[in-house]
Motif scaffolding. Structure first.
Motif, PDB file in Angstrom:
ATOM      1  N   THR A  78       0.841  -1.198   0.000  1.00  0.00           N
ATOM      2  CA  THR A  78       0.000   0.000   0.000  1.00  0.00           C
ATOM      3  C   THR A  78       0.876   1.248   0.000  1.00  0.00           C
ATOM      4  O   THR A  78       1.787   1.384   0.815  1.00  0.00           O
ATOM      5  N   GLY A  79       0.609   2.147  -0.948  1.00  0.00           N
ATOM      6  CA  GLY A  79       1.377   3.386  -1.026  1.00  0.00           C
ATOM      7  C   GLY A  79       2.533   3.340  -1.996  1.00  0.00           C
ATOM      8  O   GLY A  79       3.195   4.354  -2.237  1.00  0.00           O
ATOM      9  N   ILE A  80       2.797   2.170  -2.577  1.00  0.00           N
ATOM     10  CA  ILE A  80       3.895   2.033  -3.549  1.00  0.00           C
ATOM     11  C   ILE A  80       3.324   1.806  -4.942  1.00  0.00           C
ATOM     12  O   ILE A  80       2.642   0.815  -5.189  1.00  0.00           O
ATOM     13  N   GLY A  81       3.608   2.735  -5.836  1.00  0.00           N
ATOM     14  CA  GLY A  81       3.215   2.586  -7.228  1.00  0.00           C
ATOM     15  C   GLY A  81       4.414   2.191  -8.062  1.00  0.00           C
ATOM     16  O   GLY A  81       5.544   2.120  -7.550  1.00  0.00           O
ATOM     17  N   PRO A  82       4.210   1.930  -9.346  1.00  0.00           N
ATOM     18  CA  PRO A  82       5.319   1.542 -10.223  1.00  0.00           C
ATOM     19  C   PRO A  82       6.476   2.540 -10.236  1.00  0.00           C
ATOM     20  O   PRO A  82       7.640   2.143 -10.237  1.00  0.00           O
ATOM     21  N   LYS A  83       6.160   3.845 -10.221  1.00  0.00           N
ATOM     22  CA  LYS A  83       7.224   4.856 -10.273  1.00  0.00           C
ATOM     23  C   LYS A  83       8.114   4.778  -9.043  1.00  0.00           C
ATOM     24  O   LYS A  83       9.349   4.839  -9.137  1.00  0.00           O
ATOM     25  N   SER A  84       7.522   4.637  -7.864  1.00  0.00           N
ATOM     26  CA  SER A  84       8.307   4.522  -6.628  1.00  0.00           C
ATOM     27  C   SER A  84       9.122   3.236  -6.619  1.00  0.00           C
ATOM     28  O   SER A  84      10.281   3.228  -6.189  1.00  0.00           O
ATOM     29  N   ALA A  85       8.528   2.151  -7.098  1.00  0.00           N
ATOM     30  CA  ALA A  85       9.242   0.869  -7.145  1.00  0.00           C
ATOM     31  C   ALA A  85      10.442   0.961  -8.086  1.00  0.00           C
ATOM     32  O   ALA A  85      11.526   0.445  -7.777  1.00  0.00           O
ATOM     33  N   LEU A  86      10.266   1.632  -9.229  1.00  0.00           N
ATOM     34  CA  LEU A  86      11.379   1.810 -10.166  1.00  0.00           C
ATOM     35  C   LEU A  86      12.487   2.637  -9.542  1.00  0.00           C
ATOM     36  O   LEU A  86      13.677   2.352  -9.732  1.00  0.00           O
ATOM     37  N   ALA A  87      12.115   3.689  -8.804  1.00  0.00           N
ATOM     38  CA  ALA A  87      13.114   4.546  -8.162  1.00  0.00           C
ATOM     39  C   ALA A  87      13.952   3.753  -7.164  1.00  0.00           C
ATOM     40  O   ALA A  87      15.173   3.926  -7.078  1.00  0.00           O
ATOM     41  N   ILE A  88      13.299   2.875  -6.413  1.00  0.00           N
ATOM     42  CA  ILE A  88      14.017   2.047  -5.443  1.00  0.00           C
ATOM     43  C   ILE A  88      14.988   1.107  -6.156  1.00  0.00           C
ATOM     44  O   ILE A  88      16.155   0.975  -5.776  1.00  0.00           O
ATOM     45  N   LEU A  89      14.530   0.469  -7.224  1.00  0.00           N
ATOM     46  CA  LEU A  89      15.361  -0.495  -7.940  1.00  0.00           C
ATOM     47  C   LEU A  89      16.453   0.173  -8.764  1.00  0.00           C
ATOM     48  O   LEU A  89      17.485  -0.435  -9.050  1.00  0.00           O
ATOM     49  N   ALA A  90      16.235   1.430  -9.142  1.00  0.00           N
ATOM     50  CA  ALA A  90      17.264   2.157  -9.889  1.00  0.00           C
ATOM     51  C   ALA A  90      18.444   2.481  -8.992  1.00  0.00           C
ATOM     52  O   ALA A  90      19.586   2.562  -9.443  1.00  0.00           O
ATOM     53  N   ALA A  91      18.147   2.676  -7.714  1.00  0.00           N
ATOM     54  CA  ALA A  91      19.171   3.108  -6.772  1.00  0.00           C
ATOM     55  C   ALA A  91      19.814   1.959  -6.016  1.00  0.00           C
ATOM     56  O   ALA A  91      20.791   2.159  -5.307  1.00  0.00           O
ATOM     57  N   SER A  92      19.269   0.760  -6.138  1.00  0.00           N
ATOM     58  CA  SER A  92      19.805  -0.354  -5.371  1.00  0.00           C
ATOM     59  C   SER A  92      19.503  -1.673  -6.068  1.00  0.00           C
ATOM     60  O   SER A  92      18.649  -1.740  -6.952  1.00  0.00           O
ATOM     61  N   SER A  93      20.200  -2.706  -5.659  1.00  0.00           N
ATOM     62  CA  SER A  93      19.959  -4.036  -6.213  1.00  0.00           C
ATOM     63  C   SER A  93      18.827  -4.705  -5.435  1.00  0.00           C
ATOM     64  O   SER A  93      18.522  -4.310  -4.307  1.00  0.00           O
ATOM     65  N   PRO A  94      18.207  -5.736  -5.998  1.00  0.00           N
ATOM     66  CA  PRO A  94      17.173  -6.462  -5.262  1.00  0.00           C
ATOM     67  C   PRO A  94      17.655  -6.962  -3.909  1.00  0.00           C
ATOM     68  O   PRO A  94      16.926  -6.891  -2.911  1.00  0.00           O
ATOM     69  N   ASN A  95      18.892  -7.463  -3.845  1.00  0.00           N
ATOM     70  CA  ASN A  95      19.416  -7.961  -2.576  1.00  0.00           C
ATOM     71  C   ASN A  95      19.531  -6.868  -1.529  1.00  0.00           C
ATOM     72  O   ASN A  95      19.270  -7.087  -0.340  1.00  0.00           O
ATOM     73  N   GLU A  96      19.930  -5.676  -1.944  1.00  0.00           N
ATOM     74  CA  GLU A  96      20.054  -4.561  -0.994  1.00  0.00           C
ATOM     75  C   GLU A  96      18.691  -4.187  -0.423  1.00  0.00           C
ATOM     76  O   GLU A  96      18.563  -3.890   0.763  1.00  0.00           O
ATOM     77  N   VAL A  97      17.672  -4.193  -1.280  1.00  0.00           N
ATOM     78  CA  VAL A  97      16.318  -3.897  -0.821  1.00  0.00           C
ATOM     79  C   VAL A  97      15.850  -4.984   0.148  1.00  0.00           C
ATOM     80  O   VAL A  97      15.265  -4.694   1.201  1.00  0.00           O
ATOM     81  N   LYS A  98      16.121  -6.233  -0.198  1.00  0.00           N
ATOM     82  CA  LYS A  98      15.710  -7.350   0.656  1.00  0.00           C
ATOM     83  C   LYS A  98      16.381  -7.289   2.020  1.00  0.00           C
ATOM     84  O   LYS A  98      15.753  -7.548   3.049  1.00  0.00           O
ATOM     85  N   ARG A  99      17.671  -6.935   2.034  1.00  0.00           N
ATOM     86  CA  ARG A  99      18.378  -6.832   3.318  1.00  0.00           C
ATOM     87  C   ARG A  99      17.777  -5.726   4.177  1.00  0.00           C
ATOM     88  O   ARG A  99      17.642  -5.873   5.396  1.00  0.00           O
ATOM     89  N   ALA A 100      17.440  -4.603   3.531  1.00  0.00           N
ATOM     90  CA  ALA A 100      16.831  -3.494   4.268  1.00  0.00           C
ATOM     91  C   ALA A 100      15.498  -3.929   4.882  1.00  0.00           C
ATOM     92  O   ALA A 100      15.176  -3.582   6.020  1.00  0.00           O
ATOM     93  N   ILE A 101      14.737  -4.704   4.131  1.00  0.00           N
ATOM     94  CA  ILE A 101      13.444  -5.194   4.617  1.00  0.00           C
ATOM     95  C   ILE A 101      13.638  -6.164   5.783  1.00  0.00           C
ATOM     96  O   ILE A 101      13.000  -6.037   6.834  1.00  0.00           O
ATOM     97  N   GLU A 102      14.526  -7.133   5.612  1.00  0.00           N
ATOM     98  CA  GLU A 102      14.739  -8.143   6.652  1.00  0.00           C
ATOM     99  C   GLU A 102      15.333  -7.544   7.920  1.00  0.00           C
ATOM    100  O   GLU A 102      15.071  -8.006   9.030  1.00  0.00           O
ATOM    101  N   ASN A 103      16.150  -6.486   7.749  1.00  0.00           N
ATOM    102  CA  ASN A 103      16.771  -5.829   8.912  1.00  0.00           C
ATOM    103  C   ASN A 103      15.911  -4.694   9.461  1.00  0.00           C
ATOM    104  O   ASN A 103      16.340  -3.984  10.371  1.00  0.00           O
TER     105      ASN A 103
END
Length: 200
Positions: A78-103
């Motif tokens: 909720t609150g995340i659209g395609p543009k925000s998701a692209l911005a996150i993935l442009a700035a980081s790798s999937p693993n980096e995002v996953k680590r941030a989530i798990e931590n």
């Protein structure tokens, strides 16, 4: 609907690439189009996701299945659209995002445009325990080299890419000063350096 598109990469823009197959050019929105620069005018396979809205049908493309899966996970929050998701993935790798989530690293997630504290917390609540960190990010296999480009042109294209991700002119002014002092050999490298500056 479209699992992937195979064809010739004919054009690069700050927000998207164009892949031609069977005489049709597919406009594909990507997290960072300059990751594909070394494949310009070559055959590519881009993993895709079609999103239909009331006013548009948009095709999103990714360098790997892992990146595509991370995009799908993010846009379910909720609150995340395609543009925000692209911005996150442009700035980081999937693993980096996953680590941030798990931590439960909310601070990491709020560094991206359009992601506030409430949204970052929602990402963690919705996705923690549901993502798998892999040994290696396939993203690292894509290294772009455009040494023939002049430094000023590289910086200019990188600034356009960052602007497309939603960063403000004030933030971009800071980045441009940093990039102009650095020796960067590719737009992708400049974009990554710019993103590191923005989230530091």
């Amino acid at each position: 609907m479209y699992a992937y598109v195979k064809g010739t990469l004919t054009q690069l823009f700050p927000t998207h690439v164009v892949v031609e197959t069977s005489g049709i050019g597919y406009e594909i929105q990507t997290p960072n189009s300059y990751r594909f620069q070394k494949y310009l005018n070559q055959d590519v396979q881009i993993f895709t996701s079609l999103i239909v809205r009331e006013d548009a049908q948009l095709l999103y493309g990714f360098i790997s299945e892992e990146e595509k899966d991370m995009f799908h996970s993010l846009i379910k929050v909720t609150g995340i659209g395609p543009k925000s998701a692209l911005a996150i993935l442009a700035a980081s790798s999937p693993n980096e995002v996953k680590r941030a989530i798990e931590n439960e690293n909310d601070a990491y997630l709020t560094q991206f445009p359009g992601i506030g504290k409430k949204t970052a917390r929602q990402i963690v609540l919705d996705l923690k325990g549901k993502v798998t960190i892999t040994e290696e990010d396939s993203e690292s296999l894509l290294q772009v080299d455009v040494n023939n480009n002049e430094q000023s042109q590289v910086v200019k294209e990188a600034m356009l890419a960052l602007e497309a991700l939603g960063y403000s002119k004030r933030e971009l002014s800071k980045v441009e000063k940093v990039l102009n002092k650095q020796s960067v050999s590719s737009v992708d490298e400049a974009v990554k350096l710019g993103l590191q500056t923005l989230v530091s």
